[in-house]
Design an enzyme around this catalytic site. Sequence first.
Site, short mmCIF file in Angstrom:
data_model
loop_
_atom_site.label_atom_id
_atom_site.label_comp_id
_atom_site.label_asym_id
_atom_site.label_seq_id
_atom_site.Cartn_x
_atom_site.Cartn_y
_atom_site.Cartn_z
N ASN A 7 -5.76 -0.25 -4.77
CA ASN A 7 -5.53 -1.43 -3.93
C ASN A 7 -5.85 -1.01 -2.50
O ASN A 7 -5.01 -0.42 -1.82
CB ASN A 7 -4.07 -1.88 -4.09
CG ASN A 7 -3.76 -3.14 -3.31
OD1 ASN A 7 -4.61 -3.65 -2.58
ND2 ASN A 7 -2.55 -3.64 -3.45
N ARG A 92 -8.05 -4.01 -7.08
CA ARG A 92 -7.56 -5.32 -6.65
C ARG A 92 -8.56 -5.85 -5.62
O ARG A 92 -8.87 -5.18 -4.64
CB ARG A 92 -6.19 -5.16 -6.00
CG ARG A 92 -5.62 -6.46 -5.52
CD ARG A 92 -4.24 -6.29 -4.97
NE ARG A 92 -3.69 -7.58 -4.60
CZ ARG A 92 -2.53 -7.74 -4.02
NH1 ARG A 92 -1.78 -6.70 -3.75
NH2 ARG A 92 -2.09 -8.94 -3.71
N HIS A 181 -1.96 -13.70 -4.84
CA HIS A 181 -0.93 -13.01 -5.63
C HIS A 181 -1.16 -13.26 -7.13
O HIS A 181 -0.20 -13.28 -7.92
CB HIS A 181 0.50 -13.51 -5.31
CG HIS A 181 1.00 -13.13 -3.96
ND1 HIS A 181 1.70 -14.00 -3.17
CD2 HIS A 181 0.90 -11.98 -3.26
CE1 HIS A 181 2.02 -13.40 -2.03
NE2 HIS A 181 1.53 -12.17 -2.06
N ARG A 242 3.76 -14.60 8.35
CA ARG A 242 2.89 -15.79 8.30
C ARG A 242 3.72 -17.06 8.43
O ARG A 242 4.80 -17.16 7.85
CB ARG A 242 2.10 -15.83 6.98
CG ARG A 242 1.14 -14.68 6.83
CD ARG A 242 0.25 -14.89 5.60
NE ARG A 242 -0.43 -13.66 5.25
CZ ARG A 242 -0.28 -13.02 4.08
NH1 ARG A 242 0.50 -13.52 3.14
NH2 ARG A 242 -0.93 -11.91 3.86
N GLU A 383 2.25 -5.63 -10.17
CA GLU A 383 0.92 -6.10 -9.77
C GLU A 383 -0.18 -5.14 -10.22
O GLU A 383 -1.35 -5.49 -10.18
CB GLU A 383 0.89 -6.30 -8.25
CG GLU A 383 1.92 -7.34 -7.83
CD GLU A 383 1.77 -7.79 -6.40
OE1 GLU A 383 0.80 -8.48 -6.09
OE2 GLU A 383 2.66 -7.47 -5.60
#
Length: 398
Positions: A7, A92, A181, A242, A383
């Site tokens: 990742n 990823r 996600h 965010r 993940e």
Amino acid sequence: MKILVINAGSSSLKFQLIDMDDESVKAKGLVERIGIEGTHFKQTVTEGNKVIEFTRNMADHTEAISAVLAALTDKENGAIASLDEIGACGHRVLHGGETFKASALVTDESMKEIEALVPLGPLHQRPNIAGIRACQEVMPGKPNVAVFDTAFHQTMPPKAYLYGVPYEYYTNLKVRRYGFHGTSHRFIAGEVPKYLGKKPEDCKFIICHLGNGSSLSAIVGGKVVDTSMGLTPLEGILMGTRSGDVDPAVLEYIMDNTGMDIHEMLNTLNKKSGFAGLSCSSDMRDVKAAAAKGDAQAKAALEVWTYRLQKYIGAYNVAVGGADAIVFTAGIGENDVDACADVISGLGFMGVKIDPAKNKRGVAGIISTDDSTIKVLRIPTNEELPIARDTLEIVSKL
Ligand code: AMP
């Protein structure tokens, strides 16, 4: 077969070596400050909890991947005897656009398509590509697979993904909602039916991935019908840094009054807003601690976060046509049992109730009362595993 999951961020690289015989993590680690003075490397090997940690400048992702491979094969503190044990690398990748509805083997052709999607998410897509290129350079001939954050959400219907702007922006520029996600939502969507004791095609539920970045998804029969992030991960609920949903006219007003340009404005919305903008920190734990001491801004930030999340859950209950379950996952969802209870308390009028005795940190399972009209679940996300599973599936067919 062992799969190396990568990742790659702009200045960091997370990795896991997963043995697919039993899906166990053999080693994992993080390289931080790539291309910046003082690159920091840390790897932990599961067996014996052996750690390799050092600080040494690394100019780019190729140097970082070389360091990862050296550490994995380290004679004393490594996880494997030779690189031959790594069957493939799974990466990823932020954006699959409308091109990639599933994971893909990296070839010259698919790389061109991944590169063509850079404008949709340059900050992440470029380092993701650098991670793939680095593996190609350091391990020539080893298969690489790209697993996209957006792919799982590609089942959304047009009514969920179209913005109310002139249609030519969609046809010409591919402006639409994509969602992110995806590996987390997919992993959780695969787990939920097991807890509900139903077939995946018979389940309707809402997944709340609540971490530093947060997103919700509405799942019907194993497929996404809506998700809260949009063209970029900025849309949706309040996050660590965010803003989530904002009236776009706010941007012009702030820019006119501060002299900020659009890049500074977007940087503020992405990196200086959310919890960090409304209160003292991007981290839920800090915000909670400040609120407990009476900090009014921290209290307000928590109320905004909770209220917006409740509204999204209400909306997604409509999107799925009456949910069987609401699921909490990721850093806040897995650990902050009180925050989850606060969110659900606003749904009490619908007969949704948390059982305080079951609402435990880090424990997977149903956390609602037996008579709750909608079941509430907490499931730790993973993940990396979906990336490794897809990589194995794709390379097994080669
Ligand atoms: P993630 O991005 O999934 O790693 O989640 C990060 C978020 O989870 C941060 O806001 C953390 O404050 C929050 N978090 C992690 N552990 C806890 C905890 N024990 N209690 C409250 N929040 C937590």
